[in-house]
Write an enzyme that holds these catalytic residues in place. Structure first.
Site, PDB file in Angstrom:
ATOM      1  N   ASP A 267       0.759  -1.302  -0.093  1.00 47.42           N
ATOM      2  CA  ASP A 267       0.107   0.025  -0.004  1.00 47.42           C
ATOM      3  C   ASP A 267       0.860   1.469  -0.019  1.00 47.42           C
ATOM      4  O   ASP A 267       2.086   1.033  -0.053  1.00 47.42           O
ATOM      5  CB  ASP A 267      -1.057   0.048   1.130  1.00 47.42           C
TER       6      ASP A 267
HETATM    7  C1  BGC Z   1      -5.003   3.313   0.064  1.00 46.38           C
HETATM    8  C2  BGC Z   1      -5.312   2.169  -0.983  1.00 46.38           C
HETATM    9  C3  BGC Z   1      -4.993   2.914  -2.083  1.00 46.38           C
HETATM   10  C4  BGC Z   1      -3.600   3.407  -2.413  1.00 46.38           C
HETATM   11  C5  BGC Z   1      -3.424   4.094  -3.763  1.00 46.38           C
HETATM   12  C6  BGC Z   1      -3.604   4.086  -0.265  1.00 46.38           C
HETATM   13  O1  BGC Z   1      -3.476   5.336   0.806  1.00 46.38           O
HETATM   14  O2  BGC Z   1      -4.789   2.728   1.340  1.00 46.38           O
HETATM   15  O3  BGC Z   1      -6.385   1.620  -0.457  1.00 46.38           O
HETATM   16  O4  BGC Z   1      -5.131   2.043  -3.458  1.00 46.38           O
HETATM   17  O5  BGC Z   1      -3.454   4.498  -1.452  1.00 46.38           O
HETATM   18  O6  BGC Z   1      -4.264   5.156  -4.033  1.00 46.38           O
END
Ligand code: BGC
Length: 723
Positions: A267
């Site tokens: 993530d």
């Molecule tokens: C979130 C994810 C997301 C990623 C990319 C993160 O902060 O937890 O769910 O897919 O950002 O945008």
């Protein structure tokens, strides 16, 4: 390109090029040095060399055919080996045609609609140059303080699993995402991100292996079984080790036990977060731990490109680990045919044709109407009569903030508000509107205007809620009531003694005690998306009969949280006839039960359940038990009903939930029509994870229950024998 060619390509890559292939960077990095200055937030201070950018494997958040094609073209000019970029983005509940948030989608109990909305999102995003979507989010959620509950389909393991599969199929189609108009699905967040302590985002998760396997893992597994090609890690810990550095989770479970072959992505920033988590001293150790744990792509921190060459040269990491990760990414590029067609389906002309097409907007409208939950309807205030004068009052009456989080490409300016929807459907002359109060502040002038409008109306709709940024990522709250100013507005409207309907826009279950008391009818509209106002008009005026049912319990108060239907019994259950007994598992100041239970939702018609019966009293491990129940539409309108089936294992080796959803059917019944609905149960449906980590069933007594929600059920009993 052949399998062999991917290996040959890897042989030609330097260790720096390999490391960069594992890097994912956000769009601003591909816009040239001058634009990088505009990057804010967690990107501040990220210093990535032009060389690393030229060799980067994937882009986060780029979209629009013009933009993605420009980035790809420049990249191919600069990349020594001509390796195309993968474009990934969060296409969660629509691209520009925004559908209801996933929690609302869950409340439709309609897998076809879920698949269709994912397919529409894929169609729009793929012509805009996106290859991979970071969806579905399948985290099991039980704590409404956590803002990200709006991204999940709810508190039930089985339901989340079937919705996960439907969404994956919708995004990817039957070709695993490779055909025109489809996206690759990256399921997230592995694992158990939905259980942060205190509902505070990014906080510690501490669940047992039994709970993890039994309750949290099945939905991720269902997404993979449906063909999801990628997996994203979670920010939280699992068994004391951050998921992003957790070798048990990704090497032992995901790869070895489940046999997953696709790329795993961290993530946002989660690799470097191993340092503040306290399991890595520096970037090099964070990179080492994540790679050894099986994270192939690092999103938005740069420990891999900074450390891999050195880690390999020093023999701390085997180059084979890097090669495997690179191979997974190149194989995905190959699968998408990007080496031959680097621009894939990105097409500016098609964007004009496909995005926000009439067909897509109609699908969004239908889905939104089917996701709004009717929670109360005293004296049949709803549906409204066409000739009634309606005053729509409240900060959300004419507000476009109804798309919900993860609608970054949605167009607020083209979103249909509640007032607009009602005016178009009922005629502008019948609809009065007033803001009444700000979201959090009382305003005497606004109140006065509102009361004047209310005076002229036959019926009042109070449009209340939470701004969308109060839920979603980093949207945790300890207060889950509608803000005081809006509750006071409702109390003032109540004093008019006119029929009063509350329509709520929010992204989490709320404490609605006060709202419920002060209103005749209550509609939970969630964040309904681009066509929200039109969908609500359909529902409020009765051309659509409400059929949605909650997939997360609504607590009596925040003090009950977490409250969910499939809990265990305890050794001292609160039970009938023991009201005076102090030493029971209960609160002194609140019921144990939620205000609105899982599976609950009303219709403008009424359904009666009768004749529930099981065709056997005992089954062997080879038999099938059939449960049948007759549902009759006893009202005067046609309607849809979600018939739910639950099972309880009375004496297991481990404690078992009081009830667990095992099946459901959404049926349409004309007024007066009856239908028998059948469910079948086999031994395999009764299996669960035992304390010795085996997945099997227990012989003995089981209850089977059927009904309109998790509270009001008819029960039958049977035995499972050993043979
Ligand atoms: C979130 C994810 C997301 C990623 C990319 C993160 O902060 O937890 O769910 O897919 O950002 O945008």
């Amino acid at each position: 390109m052949q399998t062999q060619d991917v290996r040959t390509l890897i042989e030609q890559m330097s260790i720096e090029e390999k490391a960069a292939q594992l890097q994912q960077l956000a769009t601003p990095f591909f816009k040239g040095a001058s634009d990088r200055g505009a990057v804010t937030g967690p990107l501040i201070g990220m210093d990535v060399s032009d060389d690393a950018i030229a060799n980067t494997g994937s882009v986060l958040g780029a979209c629009g055919a013009a933009e993605t094609n420009r980035i790809q073209q420049k990249h191919l000019e600069e990349n020594r080996l001509g390796i195309p970029l993968l474009f990934m983005a969060d296409i969660v509940h629509g691209y520009q045609t925004i559908f209801p948030v996933p929690l609302a989608m869950g409340c439709t109990w309609d897998l076809e609609l879920a698949g269709q909305s994912a397919a529409v999102a894929a169609k729009e995003a793929s012509v805009s140059g996106v290859h991979v979507t970071f969806a579905p989010m399948v985290d099991l959620v039980r704590d409404p303080r956590w803002g990200r509950v709006m991204e999940s389909t709810g508190e039930d393991t089985y339901l989340n699993g079937v919705f996960a599969a439907a969404q994956v199929k919708g995004f990817q189609g039957d070709s695993g995402g490779t055909e025109v108009g489809k996206l690759i699905s990256c399921v997230k967040h592995f694992a158990a991100y939905g259980a942060p302590e205190g509902g505070r985002d990014y906080n510690t998760v501490d669940v047992s292996e039994l709970t993890l396997r039994e309750q949290y893992l099945p939905a991720y597994r269902a997404a993979l079984d449906a063909g999801s090609e990628m997996m994203m890690t979670a920010f939280n810990t699992v068994f004391g080790v951050p998921a992003t550095g957790n070798a048990w989770l990704m090497r032992d479970l995901l790869r070895k036990e489940w046999g997953f072959q696709g790329p795993v992505i961290s993530d946002w920033g989660a690799v470097k977060e191993l340092i503040p988590h306290g399991v890595a001293e520096d970037s090099a150790e964070a990179a080492e731990k994540s790679l050894k744990a099986g994270v192939d792509i690092e999103m938005m921190t740069t420990t891999y490109i900074e450390s891999i060459p050195e880690l390999v040269r020093n023999g701390i990491l085997e180059e084979e680990v890097i090669d495997e990760a690179v191979e997974r990414i190149l194989r995905l590029k190959q699968k998408l045919n990007l080496f031959e067609r680097p621009y894939r389906h990105a097409d500016e002309a098609l964007e004009q044709e496909v995005i926000r097409s009439q067909e897509h907007l109609e699908a969004a409208r239908k889905t939104a109407a089917d996701s709004c939950v009717l929670l109360k309807n005293e004296n049949e205030v709803l549906p409204l009569q066409k000739e009634q004068t309606v005053a729509v009052i409240g900060p959300f009456a004419d507000h476009t903030d109804i798309l919900g989080q993860w609608s970054w490409r949605g167009k607020p300016e083209e979103t249909v508000t509640l007032v607009q929807g009602l005016k178009t459907t009922a005629g502008a002359g019948n609809i009065l509107s007033a803001e009444g109060s700000r979201v959090e502040e009382t305003d005497e002038t606004l109140l006065k205007e509102a009361l004047q409008a209310a005076e002229k109306a036959d019926v009042i709709i109070a449009a209340l809620g939470e701004p969308s940024e109060w839920s979603g990522e980093a949207g945790s709250r300890t207060d889950i009531t509608i803000p005081r100013a809006q509750r006071e507005l409702l109390a003032r409207l109540r004093k008019t003694n006119k029929p009063l309907v509350s329509v709520l826009f929010n992204g989490r279950p709320l404490d609605l005690q006060e709202i419920t008391e002060h209103t005749d009818a209550l509609v939970e509209a969630w964040f309904p998306g681009s066509e929200g106002g039109s969908a609500l008009a359909d529902l409020l005026l009765g051309s659509v009969n409400p059929s949605a049912k909650l997939t997360m319990s609504f607590p009596q108060s925040v003090g009950q949280v977490p409250v969910y239907y499939n809990h265990f019994n305890t050794g001292r259950p609160k039970s009938e006839g023991r009201d005076g007994d102090r030493y029971l598992s209960k609160y002194l100041d609140s019921p144990n039960e939620p205000l609105f239970p899982f599976g609950y939702g009303m219709s403008y018609t009424t359904f009666q359940y009768s004749g529930f019966h099981l065709d056997k009293t005992e089954i062997t491990r080879k038999d099938t038990l059939n449960a049948k129940v007759t549902i009759t539409n006893t009202g005067t309108r046609d309607g849809k009903e979600v018939v739910q089936l639950y099972v309880r294992d009375h004496a297991g080796e481990a404690v078992r939930p009081l009830k667990e959803l095992k099946g459901f059917q959404k049926i349409h019944l004309a007024a007066g029509e009856s239908r028998e609905v059948a469910f079948s149960i086999k031994e395999e449906d009764l299996r669960y994870w035992h304390p010795d980590m085996t997945y099997r069933s227990d012989r003995g007594t089981f209850s089977v229950m059927a009904g309109p929600n998790s509270r009001d059920l008819e029960t039958g009993v049977f035995k499972l024998s050993d043979n």
